[in-house]
Design a protein around this motif. Sequence first.
Motif, PDB file in Angstrom:
ATOM      1  N   VAL A  64       0.871  -1.187   0.000  1.00 48.22           N
ATOM      2  CA  VAL A  64       0.000   0.000   0.000  1.00 48.22           C
ATOM      3  C   VAL A  64       0.903   1.230   0.000  1.00 48.22           C
ATOM      4  CG1 VAL A  64      -1.697   1.319   1.330  1.00 48.22           C
ATOM      5  CG2 VAL A  64      -1.925  -1.171   1.116  1.00 48.22           C
ATOM      6  N   GLU A  65       0.701   2.095  -0.975  1.00 46.72           N
ATOM      7  CA  GLU A  65       1.599   3.223  -1.203  1.00 46.72           C
ATOM      8  C   GLU A  65       1.610   4.243  -0.061  1.00 46.72           C
ATOM      9  OE1 GLU A  65       2.095   6.754  -4.504  1.00 46.72           O
ATOM     10  OE2 GLU A  65       1.232   4.844  -5.131  1.00 46.72           O
ATOM     11  N   HIS A  66       0.448   4.624   0.406  1.00 47.77           N
ATOM     12  CA  HIS A  66       0.347   5.672   1.431  1.00 47.77           C
ATOM     13  C   HIS A  66       0.759   5.096   2.790  1.00 47.77           C
ATOM     14  CE1 HIS A  66      -1.405   8.682   4.075  1.00 47.77           C
ATOM     15  NE2 HIS A  66      -1.431   9.484   3.027  1.00 47.77           N
ATOM     16  N   ARG A 100      -2.083   4.835   5.454  1.00 48.82           N
ATOM     17  CA  ARG A 100      -3.065   3.816   5.075  1.00 48.82           C
ATOM     18  C   ARG A 100      -2.462   2.408   5.213  1.00 48.82           C
ATOM     19  NH1 ARG A 100      -5.303   6.592   1.561  1.00 48.82           N
ATOM     20  NH2 ARG A 100      -6.197   7.713   3.278  1.00 48.82           N
ATOM     21  N   ARG A 101      -1.167   2.269   4.915  1.00 51.51           N
ATOM     22  CA  ARG A 101      -0.480   0.978   5.067  1.00 51.51           C
ATOM     23  C   ARG A 101      -0.468   0.566   6.546  1.00 51.51           C
ATOM     24  NH1 ARG A 101       3.762   2.059   2.200  1.00 51.51           N
ATOM     25  NH2 ARG A 101       4.932   3.012   3.887  1.00 51.51           N
ATOM     26  N   SER A 126      -8.328  -6.443  -3.834  1.00 49.55           N
ATOM     27  CA  SER A 126      -8.030  -5.448  -2.798  1.00 49.55           C
ATOM     28  C   SER A 126      -8.897  -5.483  -1.547  1.00 49.55           C
ATOM     29  CB  SER A 126      -8.131  -4.046  -3.415  1.00 49.55           C
ATOM     30  OG  SER A 126      -9.449  -3.805  -3.866  1.00 49.55           O
ATOM     31  N   ARG A 133      -8.016   1.476   0.340  1.00 48.35           N
ATOM     32  CA  ARG A 133      -8.039   2.081  -0.999  1.00 48.35           C
ATOM     33  C   ARG A 133      -7.175   3.337  -1.023  1.00 48.35           C
ATOM     34  NH1 ARG A 133     -11.146  -1.451  -4.347  1.00 48.35           N
ATOM     35  NH2 ARG A 133     -12.782  -2.290  -3.046  1.00 48.35           N
ATOM     36  N   LYS A 134      -6.967   3.859  -2.199  1.00 44.63           N
ATOM     37  CA  LYS A 134      -6.106   5.028  -2.364  1.00 44.63           C
ATOM     38  C   LYS A 134      -6.608   6.243  -1.580  1.00 44.63           C
ATOM     39  CE  LYS A 134      -3.419   7.392  -5.806  1.00 44.63           C
ATOM     40  NZ  LYS A 134      -2.840   7.212  -7.120  1.00 44.63           N
ATOM     41  N   ALA A 135      -7.911   6.498  -1.630  1.00 45.16           N
ATOM     42  CA  ALA A 135      -8.464   7.695  -0.987  1.00 45.16           C
ATOM     43  C   ALA A 135      -8.964   7.467   0.435  1.00 45.16           C
ATOM     44  CB  ALA A 135      -9.602   8.252  -1.832  1.00 45.16           C
ATOM     45  N   THR A 188     -10.938   8.219   6.321  1.00 45.09           N
ATOM     46  CA  THR A 188      -9.665   8.619   5.731  1.00 45.09           C
ATOM     47  C   THR A 188      -8.497   7.981   6.462  1.00 45.09           C
ATOM     48  OG1 THR A 188     -10.641  10.704   5.021  1.00 45.09           O
ATOM     49  CG2 THR A 188      -8.240  10.589   5.061  1.00 45.09           C
TER      50      THR A 188
END
Length: 137
Positions: free
Chosen positions: A20-22, A25-26, A50, A77-79, A111
Amino acid sequence: MAENKTKPTGADVTAFLDAVEHPTRRADGHALRALFERISGEPATLWGPSIIGFGSRHYRYDSGHEGDMPRIAFSPRKANLVFYLHYYDGYADDLARLGKHKAGKGCLYVTKLADVDGAVLEAMVRKAWESDGEACA
């Protein structure tokens, strides 16, 4: 009838979360995995590309469409963090106390975990796991 695309994949959940990029969030994803595993007593399973699910349940709609889905699940998720929880008595009361979130047609969007009351979220996940109610769709 269309086949359900969201199925257990056998993919490595830890590797998925590590990718997970963020960073927030990871970290939240790893924390949620631990919470959901503790509550459910079930190992995390990647459903589709996912969704991290715990346990499973069979559903059948009046239309005749049926399939299997996780009893409880989330996705980093990304957002947002997206929660897939069953409906249960008191859902609206818990949402009122949860903190910063959005509720969609059947899913809960947060978020970051720091935006919500952890005890309320834990209670919601526990109630959803124990519920026989209709799943969010």
